[in-house]
Design a protein around this motif. Structure first.
Motif, short mmCIF file in Angstrom:
data_model
loop_
_atom_site.label_atom_id
_atom_site.label_comp_id
_atom_site.label_asym_id
_atom_site.label_seq_id
_atom_site.Cartn_x
_atom_site.Cartn_y
_atom_site.Cartn_z
N GLU A 668 0.84 -0.97 -0.45
CA GLU A 668 -0.31 0.05 0.47
C GLU A 668 1.13 1.50 0.08
O GLU A 668 0.38 2.42 -0.58
CB GLU A 668 -0.73 -0.01 1.29
N ALA A 669 2.15 0.98 0.66
CA ALA A 669 2.47 2.28 0.34
C ALA A 669 3.57 2.46 -0.97
O ALA A 669 3.63 4.02 -1.33
CB ALA A 669 4.50 2.04 2.45
N LEU A 670 3.87 1.21 -1.23
CA LEU A 670 4.70 1.36 -2.71
C LEU A 670 3.37 2.06 -3.58
O LEU A 670 3.96 2.55 -4.40
CB LEU A 670 5.19 0.32 -3.13
N GLN A 671 2.24 1.74 -3.49
CA GLN A 671 0.79 1.89 -4.63
C GLN A 671 1.08 3.98 -4.17
O GLN A 671 0.66 4.34 -5.70
CB GLN A 671 0.16 1.89 -3.86
N ALA A 672 0.82 3.87 -3.13
CA ALA A 672 0.93 5.90 -3.03
C ALA A 672 1.80 6.74 -3.31
O ALA A 672 1.88 7.40 -3.65
CB ALA A 672 1.11 5.74 -1.37
N THR A 673 3.10 5.82 -4.63
CA THR A 673 4.66 6.57 -4.67
C THR A 673 3.84 6.98 -5.95
O THR A 673 4.48 8.04 -7.15
CB THR A 673 5.23 5.73 -4.44
N GLY A 683 3.14 -18.70 -3.81
CA GLY A 683 2.16 -19.96 -2.88
C GLY A 683 1.61 -21.10 -3.65
O GLY A 683 2.34 -20.99 -4.65
N GLY A 684 1.28 -21.53 -2.91
CA GLY A 684 0.04 -23.23 -3.40
C GLY A 684 -1.07 -23.20 -3.46
O GLY A 684 -1.84 -24.17 -3.19
N SER A 685 -1.52 -21.66 -3.20
CA SER A 685 -2.83 -22.18 -2.78
C SER A 685 -3.73 -20.16 -2.88
O SER A 685 -3.20 -19.54 -3.72
CB SER A 685 -3.31 -21.79 -1.43
N ALA A 686 -5.18 -20.67 -2.64
CA ALA A 686 -5.36 -19.17 -3.68
C ALA A 686 -5.22 -18.11 -2.50
O ALA A 686 -5.06 -18.10 -1.06
CB ALA A 686 -6.84 -19.04 -3.65
N LEU A 687 -4.74 -16.10 -2.86
CA LEU A 687 -4.97 -15.33 -2.09
C LEU A 687 -5.87 -14.37 -2.84
O LEU A 687 -5.98 -14.50 -3.50
CB LEU A 687 -3.03 -14.99 -2.65
N ALA A 688 -6.00 -13.97 -0.97
CA ALA A 688 -7.12 -12.52 -1.83
C ALA A 688 -7.02 -11.91 -1.80
O ALA A 688 -6.57 -10.69 -0.99
CB ALA A 688 -8.20 -12.69 -0.55
N VAL A 689 -6.95 -11.39 -2.83
CA VAL A 689 -5.66 -9.93 -3.46
C VAL A 689 -6.63 -8.64 -4.02
O VAL A 689 -6.46 -8.58 -4.90
CB VAL A 689 -4.83 -10.08 -4.10
N ASP A 690 -8.01 -8.64 -2.79
CA ASP A 690 -8.97 -7.60 -3.14
C ASP A 690 -8.00 -6.06 -3.55
O ASP A 690 -8.79 -5.69 -4.84
CB ASP A 690 -10.29 -7.54 -2.90
N TRP A 691 -7.89 -5.99 -2.43
CA TRP A 691 -6.78 -4.32 -2.59
C TRP A 691 -6.33 -4.01 -4.24
O TRP A 691 -6.40 -3.26 -4.48
CB TRP A 691 -6.19 -3.82 -1.64
N ALA A 692 -5.22 -5.44 -4.16
CA ALA A 692 -4.30 -4.76 -5.17
C ALA A 692 -5.69 -5.28 -6.86
O ALA A 692 -5.13 -5.00 -7.61
CB ALA A 692 -3.22 -6.43 -5.51
N GLN A 693 -5.82 -5.99 -6.80
CA GLN A 693 -7.12 -6.02 -7.96
C GLN A 693 -7.66 -4.77 -8.30
O GLN A 693 -7.79 -4.28 -9.71
CB GLN A 693 -7.92 -7.19 -7.72
N GLN A 694 -8.37 -3.98 -7.32
CA GLN A 694 -8.90 -2.37 -7.52
C GLN A 694 -7.89 -1.71 -8.00
O GLN A 694 -8.13 -0.64 -8.49
CB GLN A 694 -9.73 -2.46 -6.23
N ARG A 695 -6.73 -1.80 -7.18
CA ARG A 695 -5.89 -0.51 -7.02
C ARG A 695 -4.31 -0.56 -8.67
O ARG A 695 -4.06 0.02 -9.34
CB ARG A 695 -5.17 -0.13 -6.18
N LEU A 696 -3.69 -2.19 -8.51
CA LEU A 696 -2.36 -2.29 -8.89
C LEU A 696 -3.15 -2.54 -10.58
O LEU A 696 -4.36 -3.05 -11.00
CB LEU A 696 -2.08 -3.56 -8.89
N PRO A 697 -2.79 -2.55 -11.81
CA PRO A 697 -2.69 -2.79 -13.29
C PRO A 697 -1.91 -4.17 -13.44
O PRO A 697 -2.94 -4.59 -14.56
CB PRO A 697 -1.77 -1.78 -13.55
#
Length: 889
Positions: A668-673, A683-697
């Motif tokens: 989150e701090a990196l995205q604010a730059t 990883g070997g399993s599903a990750l809930a990356v909702d924040w990243a899906q909404q904000r990262l390209p």
């Protein structure tokens, strides 16, 4: 693949022959040594010559030799989940879940063939050197075909995902590649595990009793096992720790006798999961004593005990709990498979014994590992940031798994010769025109002591002695922990950063002929002494950090500054704060011994004035044109029955599907730059990356991508490879309320029964090009319950880049009154197309297998009459074409 004998191979076979059963000519030759008799006759004869005590001893995984019968000792325990594991140097392919993400049966077969080549070569090399211990045999306890029903399960990484059909297809291909196609001798034994209904929680696996509905049992938990038994002809099946309907899965009349042997016709052998027979009396309390548990195991169909409980069979016989005849039947199956593997025949007769050791970590296998990793990577999101522009002047690579070998490996792995981390792969791919700066930034999870987080002491700050022009330290490798005698090997190691997975560091050198057998270390229990000079660049206070399994000591100018010689545990970090003068040479000595498993040693330092990792990461981002954040998980925090208790993790399982809090905070701090960020997840399993899906390209899922994972990730990031991996599991949103972890009902789980909106659906995966679907046709509108129907369609690459589309066919009921799944995957075709190219794709549905479901009233599989829909698309949610047909009796 055919292998020709060389002079050295002939010599090896001659030596190996001396280790096999001796074959004498003449009338007195026993039947079990008669090469003209069938394996069944020979096995029966051999068992008839054993005493009761000898037969009982053969039912344990560590079977002792019977010298009077020329039977060598044999250790049944071996692993090959995604490469030969725990046996020293071997090619490490992507973790099983990553292999499944390729959706590619042909590649899976190719990989399994490579693994079994290495396995055979290793076994004969071990035997040539008189080694017959654990992880040196031909019986492999892979694959794991349990259904990954819940993303919290730490061992889900070992599986082929949540879908029974995909699991069956990948599993059958893997088994066929392992076991080979020779009409007489099996290449190696594969084992379908864990039978059955087993997928966590890890902390409860020795205790819980699961009662799935009959429909879930037959429609979800059993189909892959049935396919591996009946189609794959798998040699072995492993039971599970848990109970099923009150019966131990490792001693279940219903599972092992009725379903496995009577219904499916399985004629191989069953092995217990390790100490699961002990669980029968100690934890499940089904019986009161070890003899009763041992008798129960053998009587109900478990021939081989991984553990010691079958030692109690002798008192069990004396107590009339089991007969010697029943023990004979079990031993007979085990001896039969040893004959089928060629263990009692001259090696020149066994096709597989001709495979040279040079296949291990061969260039061919290394490239296959890279191709597999490329095909496994799933592009979850891309708003145009990828592929990365070659005009980027400065690229920041940040995150705790970017330069971490463990993020490549997962669990159950071998020792790769030259693993390529994601940071290393990016640096190689970026070329001279792009400056790559790196910062770890944060630890993997909060509260975890992370010895691998400390920067290594690079070679330019080390030298073997004052007069040497080489960089690094002199390493002397010894047998035992006391540095006794002459070292078996001496070399200069540029950096001290090693991980030997249950194999000694000289094993592969001996096999390649670079060391004699007398020199080589064998397995565990060795020590290493590194000596030389340390050359600090500046004056000030340095923190020297040693991360090690087992014992370690560090001396500076003969002063002991780190003493962890008496430790006997997993990787632990030791540190010492020392004042060093820049430009001065300090004598350094590092001593290490290993006698448990998973040898690991690292020598690092924190230099004076070093910035805090978080601050360093932020500075790197601000100085860069773009950021690649590499984070997620490693096998250090998710896996099998682990002693792990960090926020979001418990016992190897997960309690929070989000990225660990430390990583979320930095991201989150990196995205604010304002800098564009591509997120690469390991990883070997599903990750809930909702924040990243909404904000990262851009977001990639790399899994645990194996020894060439860093190259493969970079290949995708820079567009040298068009991503084509697909999700074998559903990625749920972080606020999704999943059913209780210990509830084995399938309702509300996986794409087949989940009715909510996933973050990313099963089968999802994006490309750098676009594909269009058209002209879906069925060759008939009606089909009989035992008939076939063919679906065909056209796929066009409508974009500007070449790529592979993974066309998926699902079947959904339209008017069934039964409680069917929402839909079921029933076909996958990979289609490689150039820009503008059109391809024709066809699928054949077999109604009796592809439309069947378990009828709880009839107590059998049936095909319901009525309407069905064929759905073809790019994922379970991205359906591009539909057609209906009807089943009529």
């Amino acid at each position: 693949m055919r292998y020709m004998k060389s002079g050295s191979t002939k010599l090896a076979l001659t030596v190996a022959a001396l280790l096999c059963v001796s074959f004498s000519a003449g009338a007195e030759q026993p039947a079990y040594k008669d090469l003209n008799k069938s394996f069944e006759e020979r096995a029966a004869d051999l068992v008839s010559r054993m005493t009761l005590e000898e037969k009982i001893a053969q039912l344990g995984n560590a079977a002792p030799a019977i010298p009077r019968l020329d039977v060598p000792e044999y250790e049944w325990w071996n692993e090959a989940l995604h490469g030969v594991a725990r046996a020293g140097a071997a090619t490490v392919f992507p973790q099983a879940i990553g292999l499944s993400a390729t959706f590619d049966e042909k590649m899976m077969f190719e990989i399994a063939t490579a693994i079994s080549d290495e396995a055979r070569a290793k076994h004969h090399e071990f035997a040539r050197r008189g080694l017959r211990k654990r992880y040196q045999g031909l019986t492999f306890w892979s694959p794991n075909i349990n259904i990954f029903r819940d993303p919290r399960w730490g061992r889900g990484q070992e599986t082929y995902g949540e879908d029974p059909w995909l699991t069956a297809r990948m599993g059958v291909a893997f088994v066929k590649g392992l076991q080979g196609d020779d009409p007489k001798y099996r290449k190696v034994d594969a084992t379908a595990k864990h039978f059955a209904v087993h997928s966590g929680p890890e902390a409860d696996r020795h205790h819980f009793d699961v009662h799935p509905s009959e429909r879930d049992l037959y429609d979800t938990y059993l189909p892959a096992f049935q396919a591996l038994v009946q189609e794959g002809k798998v040699a072995s099946v492993m039971g599970a720790y848990n109970r099923v309907y009150g019966e131990s899965a490792s001693a279940s009349p219903r599972l092992l006798q009725q379903i496995l042997r009577k219904d499916w016709g399985f004629d191989g052998y069953v092995v217990s999961d390790c100490d699961s027979i002990e669980d029968i009396w100690k934890h499940h309390k089904i019986v009161a004593t070890a003899p009763e548990a041992a008798a129960l195991g053998v009587r109900y169909g478990c021939e081989l005990d991984c553990g010691k409980t079958y030692d109690a069979l002798l008192p069990a016989v004396k107590q009339n709990l089991i007969s010697e005849k029943e023990i004979d039947a079990a031993v007979g199956k085990l001896m039969l498979t040893r004959f089928q593997l060629g263990m009692f025949d001259p090696p020149e007769r066994v096709r597989w014994a001709q495979i040279p050791y040079s296949v291990n970590q061969s260039a061919e296998h290394d490239q296959l590992a890279r191709r597999a990793a490329q095909s496994s990577i799933v592009m979850l999101k891309n708003d145009g940031m990828l592929p990365l522009s070659r005009d980027i002047k400065t690229l920041a690579v940040i995150g705790p798994t970017a330069d971490e070998v463990m993020s490549l490996l997962g669990n159950y792995y071998g020792t790769p010769a030259a693993p390529v981390t994601i940071l290393q792969g990016i640096r190689e791919a970026a070329g001279k025109q792009t400056k790559v700066i790196y910062s770890r930034g944060v630890d993997l999870v909060e509260g975890r002591e992370e010895p691998r987080a400390v920067p290594l002491i690079d070679a330019n700050f080390l030298r073997p002695d004052a007069n040497s022009k080489e960089q690094g330290l002199k390493g002397e490798y010894f047998r035992g922990r006391d540095f006794a005698g002459a070292p078996v090997m001496t070399r200069v190691d540029s950096r001290i950063a090693f991980r030997w997975d249950r194999g000694a560091p000289t094993d592969d050198l001996a096999a390649r002929g670079e060391l004699s057998n007398a020199q080589a270390l064998a397995g565990d229990d060795f020590s290493v002494r590194w000596t030389g000079q340390l050359l600090p660049p500046t004056s000030g206070k340095y923190e020297l950090v040693v991360g090690a399994n087992d014992g370690v000591r560090l001396y500076i100018d003969d002063r002991l500054v780190v003493n962890g010689w008496d430790q006997n545990e997993r990787v632990k970090s030791h540190s010492a704060s020392v004042d060093l003068e820049g430009g001065r040479a300090y004598r350094i000595k590092l001593e290490y011994f290993e006698d448990i498993r998973d040898a690991e040693i690292r020598l690092g330092w924190r230099r004076p004035g070093a910035k805090a990792p978080f601050v360093e990461a932020m500075d790197a981002a601000r100085a860069a044109d773009a950021v690649v954040f590499v984070g997620g998980l490693t096998g250090d925090v998710e896996g099998e029955e682990m002693k792990v208790s960090y926020p979001g993790f418990a016992g190897g399982d997960r309690t929070d599907l989000r990225l660990p809090g430390s990583q979320r905070k930095l991201l989150e701090a990196l995205q604010a730059t304002g800098k564009p960020i591509a997120l690469v997840l390991t990883g070997g399993s599903a990750l809930a990356v909702d924040w990243a899906q909404q904000r990262l390209p851009a977001i990639l899922m790399a899994w645990y991508p194996g020894q060439r994972g860093g190259n493969a990730v970079a290949d995708v990031l820079f567009g040298n490879v068009n991503p084509s991996g697909r999700l074998p599991v559903t990625f749920y949103k972080e606020n999704e309320k999943l059913p209780a972890f210990d509830d084995y009902a399938m309702q509300g789980r996986t794409y087949r029964y989940f009715t909510g909106q996933p973050l990313y659906p099963f089968g999802h995966g994006l490309s750098y090009t676009r594909f269009e679907y058209s002209n879906l046709k069925l060759d008939r509108a009606n089909v009989a319950p035992d008939g076939t129907i063919q679906a065909s369609l056209t796929v066009k690459n409508a974009g500007s880049r070449a790529g592979e589309e993974v066309v998926q066919l699902y079947v959904a009921p339209k008017d069934s009154k039964q409680q069917w799944a929402n839909k079921d995957l029933r076909g996958v075709k990979r289609v490689a197309l150039k820009p503008g190219e059109v391809g024709n794709v066809s699928f054949t549905l077999e109604a009796s297998s592809d439309l069947r479901h378990y009828d709880v009233n009839a107590k059998r599989y049936t095909v319901d009459p009525g309407k069905y829909e064929v759905q073809v698309g790019a994922s379970s949610a991205d359906i591009r074409a539909r057609q209906t047909f009807e089943v009529k009796r």
